[in-house]
Scaffold this motif. Structure first.
Motif, PDB file in Angstrom:
ATOM      1  N   ARG A 111      18.623 -23.648   0.246  1.00  0.00           N
ATOM      2  CA  ARG A 111      18.248 -24.833   1.021  1.00  0.00           C
ATOM      3  C   ARG A 111      16.903 -25.386   0.565  1.00  0.00           C
ATOM      4  O   ARG A 111      16.551 -26.515   0.915  1.00  0.00           O
ATOM      5  N   ALA A 112      16.148 -24.582  -0.183  1.00  0.00           N
ATOM      6  CA  ALA A 112      14.902 -25.039  -0.806  1.00  0.00           C
ATOM      7  C   ALA A 112      14.833 -24.422  -2.192  1.00  0.00           C
ATOM      8  O   ALA A 112      15.353 -23.323  -2.431  1.00  0.00           O
ATOM      9  N   SER A 113      14.201 -25.126  -3.113  1.00  0.00           N
ATOM     10  CA  SER A 113      14.086 -24.577  -4.463  1.00  0.00           C
ATOM     11  C   SER A 113      13.013 -23.507  -4.537  1.00  0.00           C
ATOM     12  O   SER A 113      13.151 -22.518  -5.249  1.00  0.00           O
ATOM     13  N   ASN A 114      11.920 -23.706  -3.799  1.00  0.00           N
ATOM     14  CA  ASN A 114      10.874 -22.695  -3.671  1.00  0.00           C
ATOM     15  C   ASN A 114      10.096 -23.017  -2.409  1.00  0.00           C
ATOM     16  O   ASN A 114      10.381 -24.015  -1.728  1.00  0.00           O
ATOM     17  N   ALA A 115       9.114 -22.179  -2.057  1.00  0.00           N
ATOM     18  CA  ALA A 115       8.423 -22.371  -0.785  1.00  0.00           C
ATOM     19  C   ALA A 115       6.991 -21.885  -0.866  1.00  0.00           C
ATOM     20  O   ALA A 115       6.678 -20.932  -1.594  1.00  0.00           O
ATOM     21  N   PHE A 116       6.130 -22.544  -0.092  1.00  0.00           N
ATOM     22  CA  PHE A 116       4.753 -22.100   0.121  1.00  0.00           C
ATOM     23  C   PHE A 116       4.551 -21.914   1.615  1.00  0.00           C
ATOM     24  O   PHE A 116       4.799 -22.829   2.403  1.00  0.00           O
ATOM     25  N   VAL A 117       4.109 -20.726   2.004  1.00  0.00           N
ATOM     26  CA  VAL A 117       3.919 -20.392   3.412  1.00  0.00           C
ATOM     27  C   VAL A 117       2.424 -20.413   3.709  1.00  0.00           C
ATOM     28  O   VAL A 117       1.674 -19.531   3.277  1.00  0.00           O
ATOM     29  N   ALA A 118       1.992 -21.444   4.434  1.00  0.00           N
ATOM     30  CA  ALA A 118       0.576 -21.641   4.758  1.00  0.00           C
ATOM     31  C   ALA A 118       0.330 -21.148   6.173  1.00  0.00           C
ATOM     32  O   ALA A 118       0.360 -21.926   7.145  1.00  0.00           O
ATOM     33  N   THR A 119       0.123 -19.860   6.310  1.00  0.00           N
ATOM     34  CA  THR A 119      -0.109 -19.243   7.612  1.00  0.00           C
ATOM     35  C   THR A 119      -1.282 -18.273   7.502  1.00  0.00           C
ATOM     36  O   THR A 119      -1.728 -17.931   6.413  1.00  0.00           O
TER      37      THR A 119
END
Length: 309
Positions: A111-119
């Motif tokens: 559902r996404a090609s890649n991800a960045f988790v800003a937490t």
């Protein structure tokens, strides 16, 4: 498909004492930077709370309960010399770990090609049953174990370019042949781990320490000579980045001299291997980075690289 950014306003509620480097303004800066029109194509979603099942794949249930019970109704509780709990800390930590697992879901199911988790809080210093170094739960470890348990990932690689060695991630996966942990970091520096001789029970721990004063040339050489060949040989089904930006030349907590261009380059190198070995599946998780300007510029470069900009 495009790049997904996962965050949550509750992560601002993890308060730290005045003057503490790991502060809510870090996340405010990242949010501000990613509001720029050049990031308009990002898909954005909120981090869910981690489930107990997700956490106890990494941490004993007694440890999770202890963090919950220690969370104060007001004020601060000191865990160690630099790690504190405030009333909002436990739920923020659940969002950080839950956001990591959610990003894995989105990437593994295409559902996404890649991800960045800003937490925040960050995670890579959290050991199996010890919170330390600003970290409560080990978000990268939760993501890796979730990928294996929920999505059948055979091999997961975690690349950590935070300036501080991820002792917690190394501890958790020391005897796990299915997870490779690779790290560039300044040494000697907190927490004192990360020597080249620390290789894990199966040789799947890869440390490439740098010296105080090193800059982009030494960093890129460590990637080219040590990190990338081992990562490519491991042939992971998912690449996770522990994306700490405190090796930036502006950062107050260390003595490396990287620039945002170095982080963008490293991101592209890791994406190339993810493309070749893992069908492009890559999830990046925020770790350190304590100079707000350096952090903002570095995250912008990192996310632009993820967007293939």
């Amino acid at each position: 498909m495009t790049t997904l950014v996962v965050s949550h306003p509750q992560c601002l509620d993890h308060e730290t004492p005045r003057g503490h480097p790991e502060r809510a303004d870090r996340l405010r800066m990242i949010t501000h930077v990613l509001e720029h029109e050049r990031f308009s194509d990002l898909v954005r979603d909120e981090a869910p709370l981690a489930s107990v099942e997700q956490l106890i794949r990494v941490h004993p249930s007694e440890f999770v309960e202890r963090i919950d019970a220690a969370t104060p109704m007001m004020g601060f509780v000191q865990i160690d010399g630099d790690t504190t709990l405030s009333p909002g800390s436990y739920e923020a930590a659940l969002r950080s770990a839950g956001g990591a697992a959610f990003a894995v879901d989105e990437v593994m199911t295409r559902r996404a090609s890649n991800a960045f988790v800003a937490t925040r809080p960050p995670g890579h210093h959290a050991e199996t049953a010890t919170a330390m170094g600003f970290c409560l739960f080990n978000n990268a470890a939760v993501a890796a174990r979730h990928a294996r348990a929920r999505h059948g990932a055979g091999r997961v690689a975690i690349m950590d370019f935070d300036v501080h060695h991820g002792n917690g991630t190394q501890d958790i996966f020391w005897s796990d042949p299915n997870v490779m942990y690779l790290s560039t970091h300044e040494m000697p520096l907190y927490p004192g781990t990360g020597a080249t001789g620390e290789t894990g029970a199966y040789g799947q721990i890869v440390n490439a320490p740098l010296r105080a004063g090193d800059g982009g040339e030494a960093f890129r050489e460590a990637f080219d000579v040590v990190i990338l060949p081992r990562l490519r040989d491991f042939s992971p089904d998912l690449v996770i980045i522990s994306a700490g930006f405190d090796a930036h030349e502006r950062d107050p907590l260390a003595n490396l001299n990287l620039t945002e261009a170095d982080f963008a380059w490293a991101t592209r190198m890791l994406m190339d291997i993810a493309d070749d070995k893992a069908g492009g599946r890559l999830v990046s998780l925020l770790e350190g980075g304590y100079d707000l300007e350096g952090l903002g510029r570095s995250v912008a470069a990192h996310v632009m690289a993820l967007m293939r900009g």
